[in-house]
Design a protein around this motif. Sequence first.
Motif, PDB file in Angstrom:
ATOM      1  N   GLN A   1       1.455  -1.121   0.230  1.00  0.00           N
ATOM      2  CA  GLN A   1      -0.305  -1.758   0.213  1.00  0.00           C
ATOM      3  C   GLN A   1      -1.227  -2.845   1.174  1.00  0.00           C
ATOM      4  N   ALA A   2      -3.074  -2.461   1.753  1.00  0.00           N
ATOM      5  CA  ALA A   2      -3.354  -3.338   2.621  1.00  0.00           C
ATOM      6  C   ALA A   2      -4.333  -3.611   1.495  1.00  0.00           C
ATOM      7  N   ARG A   3      -4.457  -4.783   1.138  1.00  0.00           N
ATOM      8  CA  ARG A   3      -6.203  -5.279   0.223  1.00  0.00           C
ATOM      9  C   ARG A   3      -7.314  -5.478   0.476  1.00  0.00           C
ATOM     10  N   VAL A   4      -8.481  -5.121   0.642  1.00  0.00           N
ATOM     11  CA  VAL A   4     -10.050  -5.484   0.857  1.00  0.00           C
ATOM     12  C   VAL A   4     -10.600  -5.769   0.008  1.00  0.00           C
TER      13      VAL A   4
ATOM     14  N   LEU B   1       0.350   0.936   8.149  1.00  0.00           N
ATOM     15  CA  LEU B   1       1.155   2.236   8.260  1.00  0.00           C
ATOM     16  C   LEU B   1       2.489   1.711   9.432  1.00  0.00           C
ATOM     17  N   VAL B   2       1.910   0.993  10.293  1.00  0.00           N
ATOM     18  CA  VAL B   2       2.857   0.711  11.880  1.00  0.00           C
ATOM     19  C   VAL B   2       3.953  -0.222  10.991  1.00  0.00           C
ATOM     20  N   GLU B   3       3.550  -1.503   9.652  1.00  0.00           N
ATOM     21  CA  GLU B   3       4.607  -1.855   9.549  1.00  0.00           C
ATOM     22  C   GLU B   3       4.986  -1.135   8.478  1.00  0.00           C
ATOM     23  N   THR B   4       4.970   0.259   7.102  1.00  0.00           N
ATOM     24  CA  THR B   4       5.176   0.452   6.535  1.00  0.00           C
ATOM     25  C   THR B   4       6.668   1.379   7.879  1.00  0.00           C
ATOM     26  N   ALA B   5       6.391   1.922   9.006  1.00  0.00           N
ATOM     27  CA  ALA B   5       7.091   2.385   9.349  1.00  0.00           C
ATOM     28  C   ALA B   5       8.156   1.782  10.039  1.00  0.00           C
ATOM     29  N   ARG B   6       8.209   0.404  10.614  1.00  0.00           N
ATOM     30  CA  ARG B   6       8.983  -0.695  10.820  1.00  0.00           C
ATOM     31  C   ARG B   6      10.337  -0.619   9.648  1.00  0.00           C
ATOM     32  N   TRP B   7       9.599  -1.004   8.475  1.00  0.00           N
ATOM     33  CA  TRP B   7      11.031  -1.055   7.978  1.00  0.00           C
ATOM     34  C   TRP B   7      11.856   0.399   7.427  1.00  0.00           C
ATOM     35  N   LEU B   8      10.853   1.472   8.143  1.00  0.00           N
ATOM     36  CA  LEU B   8      11.231   2.291   7.596  1.00  0.00           C
ATOM     37  C   LEU B   8      12.454   2.723   8.453  1.00  0.00           C
ATOM     38  N   ALA B   9      12.159   2.120   9.490  1.00  0.00           N
ATOM     39  CA  ALA B   9      12.757   2.343  11.217  1.00  0.00           C
ATOM     40  C   ALA B   9      14.233   1.141  10.269  1.00  0.00           C
TER      41      ALA B   9
ATOM     42  N   VAL C   1      13.504  -0.884  -1.413  1.00  0.00           N
ATOM     43  CA  VAL C   1      13.490  -2.062  -0.909  1.00  0.00           C
ATOM     44  C   VAL C   1      14.614  -2.663  -1.207  1.00  0.00           C
ATOM     45  N   ASP C   2      15.332  -2.914   0.550  1.00  0.00           N
ATOM     46  CA  ASP C   2      16.281  -3.130   0.432  1.00  0.00           C
ATOM     47  C   ASP C   2      17.570  -2.791  -0.622  1.00  0.00           C
ATOM     48  N   GLY C   3      18.008  -1.919  -0.733  1.00  0.00           N
ATOM     49  CA  GLY C   3      18.119  -1.423  -2.252  1.00  0.00           C
ATOM     50  C   GLY C   3      18.337  -1.293  -3.545  1.00  0.00           C
ATOM     51  N   VAL C   4      17.075  -2.228  -3.719  1.00  0.00           N
ATOM     52  CA  VAL C   4      16.769  -2.724  -4.895  1.00  0.00           C
ATOM     53  C   VAL C   4      15.303  -2.090  -5.168  1.00  0.00           C
ATOM     54  N   ALA C   5      15.018  -1.719  -6.844  1.00  0.00           N
ATOM     55  CA  ALA C   5      13.898  -0.878  -6.994  1.00  0.00           C
ATOM     56  C   ALA C   5      13.192  -2.125  -6.460  1.00  0.00           C
ATOM     57  N   SER C   6      11.747  -1.357  -6.463  1.00  0.00           N
ATOM     58  CA  SER C   6      10.884  -2.479  -6.464  1.00  0.00           C
ATOM     59  C   SER C   6       9.659  -1.536  -7.129  1.00  0.00           C
ATOM     60  N   ALA C   7       9.271  -2.783  -8.361  1.00  0.00           N
ATOM     61  CA  ALA C   7       8.231  -2.316  -9.858  1.00  0.00           C
ATOM     62  C   ALA C   7       7.097  -2.474  -9.117  1.00  0.00           C
ATOM     63  N   THR C   8       6.218  -3.355  -7.445  1.00  0.00           N
ATOM     64  CA  THR C   8       5.687  -3.514  -7.538  1.00  0.00           C
ATOM     65  C   THR C   8       5.725  -3.418  -5.653  1.00  0.00           C
ATOM     66  N   PRO C   9       4.223  -2.444  -4.958  1.00  0.00           N
ATOM     67  CA  PRO C   9       4.586  -1.823  -3.636  1.00  0.00           C
ATOM     68  C   PRO C   9       4.983  -3.326  -2.980  1.00  0.00           C
ATOM     69  N   LEU C  10       5.146  -3.241  -1.914  1.00  0.00           N
ATOM     70  CA  LEU C  10       5.300  -4.577  -0.691  1.00  0.00           C
ATOM     71  C   LEU C  10       3.594  -4.687  -0.499  1.00  0.00           C
ATOM     72  N   GLN C  11       3.199  -5.657   0.180  1.00  0.00           N
ATOM     73  CA  GLN C  11       1.381  -6.512   0.220  1.00  0.00           C
ATOM     74  C   GLN C  11       1.380  -6.736   1.678  1.00  0.00           C
ATOM     75  N   LEU C  12       0.661  -5.943   2.246  1.00  0.00           N
ATOM     76  CA  LEU C  12       0.687  -6.306   2.993  1.00  0.00           C
ATOM     77  C   LEU C  12      -0.659  -7.378   4.211  1.00  0.00           C
ATOM     78  N   GLY C  13       0.209  -9.091   4.209  1.00  0.00           N
ATOM     79  CA  GLY C  13      -0.307 -10.021   4.405  1.00  0.00           C
ATOM     80  C   GLY C  13      -1.240 -10.365   5.868  1.00  0.00           C
ATOM     81  N   ALA C  14      -1.752 -10.983   5.645  1.00  0.00           N
ATOM     82  CA  ALA C  14      -2.547 -11.081   6.809  1.00  0.00           C
ATOM     83  C   ALA C  14      -2.305 -11.071   8.235  1.00  0.00           C
ATOM     84  N   ASN C  15      -0.873 -11.404   7.445  1.00  0.00           N
ATOM     85  CA  ASN C  15       0.217 -11.806   9.946  1.00  0.00           C
ATOM     86  C   ASN C  15       0.757  -9.745  10.537  1.00  0.00           C
ATOM     87  N   ASN C  16       0.175  -9.070   9.344  1.00  0.00           N
ATOM     88  CA  ASN C  16       0.053  -7.661   9.178  1.00  0.00           C
ATOM     89  C   ASN C  16       1.615  -7.565   9.240  1.00  0.00           C
ATOM     90  N   ARG C  17       2.461  -8.493   8.387  1.00  0.00           N
ATOM     91  CA  ARG C  17       3.676  -8.075   7.805  1.00  0.00           C
ATOM     92  C   ARG C  17       4.011  -7.895   6.456  1.00  0.00           C
TER      93      ARG C  17
END
Length: 217
Positions: free
Chosen positions: A152-155, A178-186, A199-215
């Motif tokens: 997710q990205a928060r606004v 979308l680009v960062e998600t594609a990077r992690w999928l790639a 994520v990295d083989g571990v069930a993740s309880a919360t979605p990945l969060q997009l930082g201000a650096n777009n990562r």
Amino acid sequence: MLRIAVLASGRGSNLQALIDAIEARGLDAAIVGVFSDKADAKALVRARDAGIDAFALDPKTFATRAEFDHALFEQIDTARPDMIFCAGYLRLIDERVVSARRGRIANIHPSLLPAFKGLRTHQQALAAGVAEHGASVHFVTPDLDGGPVIAQARVPVQAGDTAETLAQRVLAREHPLLVETARWLAAGRIGLSEDAVHVDGVASATPLQLGANNRFA
Ligand code: GRF
């Protein structure tokens, strides 16, 4: 290299973000085809301008949604994508078509899911008076906008925001999301097992969060 197919019905700015990231060598992936239910979608023009195969199929020429989806995805399959991104694709996809491609279809949705499913999400957010809105990328399952959320990205909502101003700021964050998600999928870092995002083989309880650096953090 991750082979990506993109499904889009309109403007295609999220598609463009992927094209630009690949061209700038910021994403190690290839877009192997762009597919639409609208022959006049701007997304198809963007694809052709970038030298990507673009294909439209008219739902009105099919008797049922399932027949259309089967024909469309048969075409998509010939491009042999690893992942299929719905980026502004405005149709529901037949349950059997989705189930047969479990973990291989993702959608970008302009809200912090599970809040504000469906259409007019920015109006929904303003009407609810939330302080924070945003966008989500989720795996597509037969449950509309209900598949496991990857990232997710928060606004922040600002005083005086209209649906248009809010939509603009959310869209600006959708592109790097979308680009960062594609990077992690790639990179093979994201997967779907049972009903959880891994994520990295571990069930993740919360979605990945997009930082201000777009990562992702
Ligand atoms: C985006 O807001 C996306 O989240 C939603 O539809 C819009 C598509 O925009 N599903 P674009 O076609 O990528 O410019």
